[in-house]
Design an enzyme around this catalytic site. Structure first.
Site, PDB file in Angstrom:
ATOM      1  N   HIS A  84       0.842  -1.204   0.000  1.00 21.19           N
ATOM      2  CA  HIS A  84       0.000   0.000   0.000  1.00 21.19           C
ATOM      3  C   HIS A  84       0.874   1.251   0.000  1.00 21.19           C
ATOM      4  CE1 HIS A  84      -3.023   2.980   1.225  1.00 21.19           C
ATOM      5  NE2 HIS A  84      -3.909   2.117   0.784  1.00 21.19           N
ATOM      6  N   ARG A 171       6.837  19.998  -2.610  1.00 20.61           N
ATOM      7  CA  ARG A 171       6.794  18.669  -1.989  1.00 20.61           C
ATOM      8  C   ARG A 171       7.204  18.664  -0.512  1.00 20.61           C
ATOM      9  NH1 ARG A 171       6.994  14.302  -5.260  1.00 20.61           N
ATOM     10  NH2 ARG A 171       6.034  13.329  -3.440  1.00 20.61           N
ATOM     11  N   LYS A 172       7.741  19.769  -0.001  1.00 21.08           N
ATOM     12  CA  LYS A 172       8.246  19.771   1.361  1.00 21.08           C
ATOM     13  C   LYS A 172       7.104  19.737   2.381  1.00 21.08           C
ATOM     14  CE  LYS A 172       8.524  24.802   2.001  1.00 21.08           C
ATOM     15  NZ  LYS A 172       9.404  25.949   2.271  1.00 21.08           N
ATOM     16  N   THR A 184      13.112   7.506  10.463  1.00 25.64           N
ATOM     17  CA  THR A 184      12.400   6.350  11.021  1.00 25.64           C
ATOM     18  C   THR A 184      10.890   6.486  10.945  1.00 25.64           C
ATOM     19  OG1 THR A 184      12.534   7.311  13.242  1.00 25.64           O
ATOM     20  CG2 THR A 184      14.267   5.748  12.600  1.00 25.64           C
ATOM     21  N   ALA A 185      10.371   7.719  11.038  1.00 26.27           N
ATOM     22  CA  ALA A 185       8.922   7.915  11.077  1.00 26.27           C
ATOM     23  C   ALA A 185       8.351   8.446   9.774  1.00 26.27           C
ATOM     24  CB  ALA A 185       8.543   8.861  12.214  1.00 26.27           C
ATOM     25  N   GLY A 186       9.187   8.895   8.837  1.00 26.97           N
ATOM     26  CA  GLY A 186       8.693   9.438   7.578  1.00 26.97           C
ATOM     27  C   GLY A 186       7.948  10.736   7.783  1.00 26.97           C
TER      28      GLY A 186
END
Length: 314
Positions: A84, A171-172, A184-186
């Protein structure tokens, strides 16, 4: 007497295989008084879990922030894999007006949720839907383009490249410490929209996934189908046959019956048949009644003709 306001929330986090982790994350919701936990839907192939809850605005905000914090604590995006699309451990925190609350009030709540989640975790936040800062960022698909890995690398490469300033700025994250994703968390998408999505699967009596992909292409909006639908053709290892898996964003203007019929029609082209279908998680009563009305070609139908609807206001 002032009527209570209710919000629907359908957060999605990027773990659907380790059920111990799933339970620990969802336990954060169970710890908040005033929340009705409607469903928890872990999906191993997608490697994500969709949680559906209803509550008043304050408990919903508390529950979503706590859920997100625990997901960030337990999920490492540098190791996460799944079919996904996703950009973060706590991938989405979407809210929808449910009862006695306006779209504008719900959008203001989403702003509060995004701010409090960021302050609690320092995980980058992207606002979508009614809260999007630009028109193109209203869509999850635009924000998720490239997924975690692609967006992570793009932001790193484009941040200090003057020739890519427009690309980087589009995109930021809206909230972040350094304009990049967390390793680690995106990142997390926070949004308000008028209608929640309905996840719907149609099963086919073939193992040829290419047929499911062709039907998905015919159904989904970007390739000529329904503008309110996104669809993929895939194989669920635990289920016989292949599946057309859909996210339906407006079951009122695109009744499920119409979509089901199109899938059957397209399947016949390839000499296969539909063996059944599946709703993943809850659905609004109005969407069910719309299909009921559609199939029976009812004239002048009013949902107040359904006796049980009168219990909702008692």
């Amino acid at each position: 007497m002032e009527r209570k306001q209710y919000v629907l929330a359908v957060p999605n986090f990027s773990e659907g295989r380790d059920l111990d982790k799933v339970e620990k994350i969802v336990d954060e919701v169970r710890s908040v008084p005033g929340i009705k936990l409607v469903s928890v839907e872990p999906e191993a192939d997608f490697n994500r879990t969709v949680v559906t809850m209803i509550g008043e605005p304050a408990p919903i905000k508390e529950a979503l922030v706590k859920l997100g914090k625990k997901a960030v604590e337990l999920i490492d995006m540098s190791k996460q894999k799944g079919s996904h699309p996703r950009i973060g451990a706590e991938d989405t925190l979407p809210v929808f007006p449910f009862k006695n609350i306006t779209l504008e009030e719900t959008a203001a709540l989403a702003e509060e949720i995004g701010k409090e989640f960021y302050e609690a975790t320092k995980v980058p936040v992207f606002f979508a839907g009614e809260n999007a800062r630009t028109e193109e960022r209203k869509a999850f698909a635009f924000i998720r383009k490239g997924q975690y890995e692609g967006l992570r690398d793009l932001l790193k490469e484009a941040k200090d490249d003057e020739s890519r300033a427009d690309e980087y700025n589009s995109r930021k994250p809206d909230y972040s410490e350094d304009g990049l994703l967390s390793e680690t968390a995106g990142g997390t998408i926070v949004s308000c929209e008028a209608n929640g999505l309905t996840a719907y699967n149609v099963f086919l009596n073939t193992e040829d996934v290419s047929i499911a992909k062709k039907i998905a292409k015919a159904v989904r909006g970007p390739s000529g189908g329904f503008s309110t639908i996104r669809a993929v053709g895939i194989k669920f290892p635990e289920h016989e046959g292949v599946v057309v898996s859909m996210n339906m964003f407006d079951c009122m203007n695109t009744p499920i019956a119409r979509v089901f019929n199109l899938c059957k029609q397209e399947a016949e082209r390839y000499g296969v048949r539909v063996t059944g279908s599946e709703l993943v998680g809850p659905i609004k009563l109005d969407a069910i009644l719309k299909t009921f009305e559609y199939y029976l070609q009812l004239e002048g139908f009013n949902k107040e003709q359904i006796l049980e609807t009168h219990l909702m206001d008692m």
